[in-house]
Design a protein around this motif. Structure first.
Motif, PDB file in Angstrom:
ATOM      1  N   THR A  53      34.061  45.552  40.704  1.00  0.00           N
ATOM      2  CA  THR A  53      32.999  45.420  39.734  1.00  0.00           C
ATOM      3  C   THR A  53      32.950  46.605  39.080  1.00  0.00           C
ATOM      4  OG1 THR A  53      31.075  44.211  39.239  1.00  0.00           O
ATOM      5  CG2 THR A  53      31.080  45.363  41.094  1.00  0.00           C
ATOM      6  N   PHE A  54      31.798  46.669  38.273  1.00  0.00           N
ATOM      7  CA  PHE A  54      31.350  47.910  37.593  1.00  0.00           C
ATOM      8  C   PHE A  54      30.496  48.669  38.322  1.00  0.00           C
ATOM      9  CE2 PHE A  54      31.805  46.291  32.936  1.00  0.00           C
ATOM     10  CZ  PHE A  54      32.702  45.458  33.112  1.00  0.00           C
ATOM     11  N   GLY A  55      30.506  49.909  38.170  1.00  0.00           N
ATOM     12  CA  GLY A  55      29.478  50.773  38.807  1.00  0.00           C
ATOM     13  C   GLY A  55      27.897  50.317  38.701  1.00  0.00           C
ATOM     14  N   LEU A  56      27.848  49.835  37.344  1.00  0.00           N
ATOM     15  CA  LEU A  56      26.420  49.402  36.951  1.00  0.00           C
ATOM     16  C   LEU A  56      26.174  48.054  37.544  1.00  0.00           C
ATOM     17  CD1 LEU A  56      26.598  50.590  33.210  1.00  0.00           C
ATOM     18  CD2 LEU A  56      25.363  51.323  35.223  1.00  0.00           C
ATOM     19  N   ASP A  57      26.990  46.965  38.448  1.00  0.00           N
ATOM     20  CA  ASP A  57      26.606  45.774  38.516  1.00  0.00           C
ATOM     21  C   ASP A  57      25.662  45.887  39.688  1.00  0.00           C
ATOM     22  OD1 ASP A  57      27.891  42.996  38.121  1.00  0.00           O
ATOM     23  OD2 ASP A  57      27.292  42.994  40.075  1.00  0.00           O
ATOM     24  N   ASN A  58      24.567  44.854  39.757  1.00  0.00           N
ATOM     25  CA  ASN A  58      23.444  45.172  40.650  1.00  0.00           C
ATOM     26  C   ASN A  58      23.917  44.157  42.043  1.00  0.00           C
ATOM     27  OD1 ASN A  58      21.811  46.589  39.197  1.00  0.00           O
ATOM     28  ND2 ASN A  58      21.336  44.912  38.012  1.00  0.00           N
ATOM     29  N   SER A  59      24.735  43.373  41.727  1.00  0.00           N
ATOM     30  CA  SER A  59      25.181  42.468  42.990  1.00  0.00           C
ATOM     31  C   SER A  59      26.368  43.206  43.835  1.00  0.00           C
ATOM     32  CB  SER A  59      26.042  41.344  42.381  1.00  0.00           C
ATOM     33  OG  SER A  59      25.026  40.433  41.780  1.00  0.00           O
ATOM     34  N   ARG A  78      34.427  50.440  42.681  1.00  0.00           N
ATOM     35  CA  ARG A  78      33.557  50.101  41.788  1.00  0.00           C
ATOM     36  C   ARG A  78      33.875  51.122  40.599  1.00  0.00           C
ATOM     37  NH1 ARG A  78      27.987  47.740  42.001  1.00  0.00           N
ATOM     38  NH2 ARG A  78      28.564  46.100  43.625  1.00  0.00           N
ATOM     39  N   LEU A  79      33.825  50.760  39.296  1.00  0.00           N
ATOM     40  CA  LEU A  79      34.334  51.640  38.219  1.00  0.00           C
ATOM     41  C   LEU A  79      33.523  52.207  37.366  1.00  0.00           C
ATOM     42  CD1 LEU A  79      36.976  48.915  37.605  1.00  0.00           C
ATOM     43  CD2 LEU A  79      37.406  50.916  38.861  1.00  0.00           C
ATOM     44  N   PRO A  80      33.583  53.508  36.877  1.00  0.00           N
ATOM     45  CA  PRO A  80      32.582  53.984  36.238  1.00  0.00           C
ATOM     46  C   PRO A  80      32.759  53.761  34.757  1.00  0.00           C
ATOM     47  CG  PRO A  80      34.602  55.537  36.618  1.00  0.00           C
ATOM     48  CD  PRO A  80      34.764  54.212  37.292  1.00  0.00           C
ATOM     49  N   GLN A  81      32.094  54.028  33.506  1.00  0.00           N
ATOM     50  CA  GLN A  81      32.155  53.852  32.099  1.00  0.00           C
ATOM     51  C   GLN A  81      31.660  52.720  31.612  1.00  0.00           C
ATOM     52  OE1 GLN A  81      36.325  55.539  32.138  1.00  0.00           O
ATOM     53  NE2 GLN A  81      35.279  57.062  31.031  1.00  0.00           N
ATOM     54  N   GLY A  82      30.630  51.874  32.351  1.00  0.00           N
ATOM     55  CA  GLY A  82      29.997  50.942  31.714  1.00  0.00           C
ATOM     56  C   GLY A  82      31.212  49.765  30.950  1.00  0.00           C
ATOM     57  N   GLY A  83      30.858  49.420  29.931  1.00  0.00           N
ATOM     58  CA  GLY A  83      31.812  48.213  29.332  1.00  0.00           C
ATOM     59  C   GLY A  83      33.175  48.789  29.088  1.00  0.00           C
ATOM     60  N   ALA A  84      33.525  49.911  29.204  1.00  0.00           N
ATOM     61  CA  ALA A  84      34.866  50.403  29.004  1.00  0.00           C
ATOM     62  C   ALA A  84      35.399  50.338  30.397  1.00  0.00           C
ATOM     63  CB  ALA A  84      35.013  52.171  28.678  1.00  0.00           C
ATOM     64  N   ALA A  85      34.753  49.983  31.313  1.00  0.00           N
ATOM     65  CA  ALA A  85      35.201  49.515  32.360  1.00  0.00           C
ATOM     66  C   ALA A  85      35.868  48.133  32.616  1.00  0.00           C
ATOM     67  CB  ALA A  85      34.396  49.597  33.758  1.00  0.00           C
ATOM     68  N   SER A  86      35.782  47.361  31.618  1.00  0.00           N
ATOM     69  CA  SER A  86      35.945  46.052  31.753  1.00  0.00           C
ATOM     70  C   SER A  86      37.602  45.878  31.825  1.00  0.00           C
ATOM     71  CB  SER A  86      35.723  45.103  30.524  1.00  0.00           C
ATOM     72  OG  SER A  86      35.828  45.871  29.269  1.00  0.00           O
ATOM     73  N   VAL A 106      39.364  39.634  43.495  1.00  0.00           N
ATOM     74  CA  VAL A 106      38.429  39.262  42.768  1.00  0.00           C
ATOM     75  C   VAL A 106      37.887  40.206  41.924  1.00  0.00           C
ATOM     76  CG1 VAL A 106      36.028  38.219  42.524  1.00  0.00           C
ATOM     77  CG2 VAL A 106      37.998  37.103  43.725  1.00  0.00           C
ATOM     78  N   ILE A 107      37.713  40.029  40.642  1.00  0.00           N
ATOM     79  CA  ILE A 107      36.752  40.766  39.671  1.00  0.00           C
ATOM     80  C   ILE A 107      35.622  40.148  39.455  1.00  0.00           C
ATOM     81  CG2 ILE A 107      36.977  42.183  37.501  1.00  0.00           C
ATOM     82  CD1 ILE A 107      40.033  41.929  37.542  1.00  0.00           C
ATOM     83  N   TRP A 108      34.257  40.587  39.380  1.00  0.00           N
ATOM     84  CA  TRP A 108      33.366  39.829  38.633  1.00  0.00           C
ATOM     85  C   TRP A 108      32.601  40.898  37.970  1.00  0.00           C
ATOM     86  CZ3 TRP A 108      32.493  41.943  43.536  1.00  0.00           C
ATOM     87  CH2 TRP A 108      31.232  42.645  43.894  1.00  0.00           C
ATOM     88  N   ARG A 109      31.577  40.340  37.176  1.00  0.00           N
ATOM     89  CA  ARG A 109      30.417  41.171  36.294  1.00  0.00           C
ATOM     90  C   ARG A 109      29.342  40.238  36.269  1.00  0.00           C
ATOM     91  NH1 ARG A 109      26.922  44.285  35.868  1.00  0.00           N
ATOM     92  NH2 ARG A 109      26.506  45.449  34.122  1.00  0.00           N
ATOM     93  N   ALA A 110      28.314  40.133  36.422  1.00  0.00           N
ATOM     94  CA  ALA A 110      27.177  39.488  36.216  1.00  0.00           C
ATOM     95  C   ALA A 110      25.978  40.007  35.940  1.00  0.00           C
ATOM     96  CB  ALA A 110      26.739  38.468  37.545  1.00  0.00           C
ATOM     97  N   MET A 111      25.105  39.488  35.059  1.00  0.00           N
ATOM     98  CA  MET A 111      24.002  40.386  34.476  1.00  0.00           C
ATOM     99  C   MET A 111      22.853  39.528  33.917  1.00  0.00           C
ATOM    100  SD  MET A 111      26.442  42.362  31.676  1.00  0.00           S
ATOM    101  CE  MET A 111      25.222  43.598  31.227  1.00  0.00           C
TER     102      MET A 111
END
Lengths: 385, 134
Positions: A53-59, A78-86, A106-111
């Motif tokens: 997931t993204f470095g910024l994801d809270n789960s 976990r991946l850096p660079q915010g939405g550019a990580a998508s 599995v890839i996820w992003r939840a916010m």
């Protein structure tokens, strides 16, 4: 290129509704989206053996495992660079399964970035010590405090040099909302806008961004399941093969506050990703049938169109104006309505739409899709039948 | 009374903000290879030396880009200021403010010169004003 049976493929997609107030935790949104992706693929979540997931994801990973009953994970990152990580998630998923390290990735992003916090508003909660991006320490005391402000500051030289007008940017927003208007999953379903609406919308950032130049703040979750083609054959859906997936971070560049390197005109990173893609799979982004390009703000579409080689430098505003990105044009742009029209799950809902376009099951299905280009600034992927 | 946010100071960057408090505009310079870096960093990317010094800057540069954060209004400012990306004649860039120029009169590429502004906690940050060509 790997043997076709060892090639990675996206075999499951899942998402929650996109809203402004989900009414449940981000952890629940993550679990619901991953479960939906597993059910779509026809796999048991217990078999998930890799995740990102993204470095910024809270789960966190342990919470996801507990929610879904995952038995044994071989690899997480976990991946850096915010939405550019998508789209960088696709690079990691491909490598994880093609190397044999994972079978079910599995890839996820939840916010809850609208109801729980405001992603587009000033926040001091990110530790400047922990993040190398310069948007807090070197921008905040000067009143440049939001993603829209940083983006506009970095795109200003480009927009100024080529005489890009607000109407030029507005045409992108109108197109996104036109596509969203006929996508029942979109927040702005049945709510198209006109260029006049765009021009009349309030200033967010003078002199470049009106409200309707900006993506939304949304609540929701998105997930994907990736495996290899040899396993994909036994699953429920037509697989979307990951034909190429490339990533580039270049020296002294950062994501949104990208002020310190280059001429601020050409999109050096996207150009590099394009070179890598052509070298790896011999397909250029412009030769694909659908363009899913990260649309946080309208100017970003123009710069990426040029960086990814759809048109020459300074030509993107006319490329849009000439209709090439309409559903019946040569490079239809985000038929789901993109992040502006459908929802802003940090770019991930553009990837699931790309998969639907390959499957032939999208609300606004483009005809005869063989390949789709997925792009998020620093990464690009080509998926197809 | 300024409400402008104080700069965030870190161990690798405090020298820059402390210089501003003294009314000096400086950049990090590598002691070994003399290359200037901004924003400052813990190690020189060119020669990998950790020995750092500072160089006083001319304070002259040109405007590369500007924005005004209208919505939501800029935290710490009664009216949104003009945030500006400046390229200094020494070749480095920084984000700052352009003050004393009406937005209709702003021209990308215009010459600017440094000044300083006070922050809410009595610290200082560099800002820029229009300047004659040097």
């Amino acid at each position: 290129m790997v043997d076709s049976l060892k090639q990675a493929a996206i075999v499951g997609i899942g998402q929650t509704e996109f809203s402004k107030n989900s009414g449940r935790s981000e952890q629940q949104l993550a679990a619901e989206a991953i479960l939906a992706a597993c059910q779509d693929a026809g796999i048991d979540p217990a078999d998930i053996d890799g995740m990102t997931t993204f470095g910024l994801d809270n789960s966190d990973e342990i919470d996801v495992m507990r929610s879904l009953g995952c038995r044994d994970i071989n690899y997480t990152t976990r991946l850096p660079q915010g939405g550019a990580a998508s789209v960088t998630t696709i690079v990691h998923a491909k490598n994880a399964v093609e190397s044999g390290m994972c079978d079910t990735f599995v890839i996820w992003r939840a916010m809850n970035e609208r109801s729980q916090y405001r992603f587009g508003q000033p926040a001091m909660s990110i530790s400047p010590d922990a993040h190398s991006s310069t948007f807090l320490e070197w921008c905040f005391p000067f009143g440049a405090q939001t993603p829209a402000a940083w983006e506009a500051l970095s795109c200003g030289p480009y927009l100024d040099k080529f005489g890009v007008t607000s109407e030029d940017l507005g045409r992108i927003a109108v197109l996104m909302r036109k596509h969203a208007a006929t996508n029942p999953d979109a927040w702005f379903y049945e709510k198209p806008i006109t260029l006049e609406d765009h021009q009349a919308s309030r200033w967010i950032i003078e002199p470049w961004l009106h409200l309707l130049d900006c993506c939304q703040e949304s609540d929701g979750g998105v997930a994907l399941v990736v495996t290899r083609m040899d396993k994909a054959r036994d699953l429920k859906q037509k697989p979307a093969r990951i034909i190429g997936a490339e990533y580039s971070m270049l020296f002294n560049h950062e994501i949104i506050s990208d002020f310190y390197e280059g001429d601020l005109i050409s999109h050096d990173i996207a150009e590099r990703v394009t070179e890598k893609l052509i070298a790896s799979c011999d397909i250029a982004p412009k030769d694909t049938n659908v363009a899913m390009i990260y649309d946080n703000f309208t100017p970003q579409i123009l710069r990426q169109l040029e960086g990814f080689g759809y048109c020459g430098i300074g030509e993107a505003k006319d490329y849009v104006k000439d209709g090439h990105m309409e559903l019946d044009g040569k490079s239809p742009l985000s038929p789901n309505g993109g992040l502006m029209g459908e929802g802003y799950i940090h770019g991930m809902n553009n990837i699931t739409e790309g998969v639907r376009q390959v499957r032939g099951t999208a609300a606004n299905q483009v005809k005869d899709v063989e390949t789709v280009f997925l792009a998020s600034g620093v990464a690009g992927a080509i998926i197809g039948e | 009374m300024s409400m402008r946010p104080d700069p965030i100071q870190r161990i690798d960057t405090a020298f820059f903000w402390e210089a501003c408090e003294r009314g000096e505009f400086v950049a990090q310079k590598c002691e070994k290879c003399d290359v200037l870096w901004h924003p400052p960093r813990p190690i020189c990317p060119t020669c990998h030396s950790t020995e750092k010094t500072t160089q006083k800057l001319s304070g002259k540069g040109r405007l590369l880009s500007w924005v005004k954060q209208v919505t939501p209004g800029a935290f710490g400012f009664p009216e949104p200021p003009v945030a500006a990306l400046i390229e200094l004649e020494e070749g480095i860039r920084l984000v700052s403010n352009l003050e004393g120029v009406e937005t209709d009169d702003i021209i990308i590429g215009m010459n600017v010169a440094v000044d300083f502004a006070e922050t809410s906690g009595g610290k200082a940050v560099p800002i820029f004003r229009a300047a004659e060509a040097s």
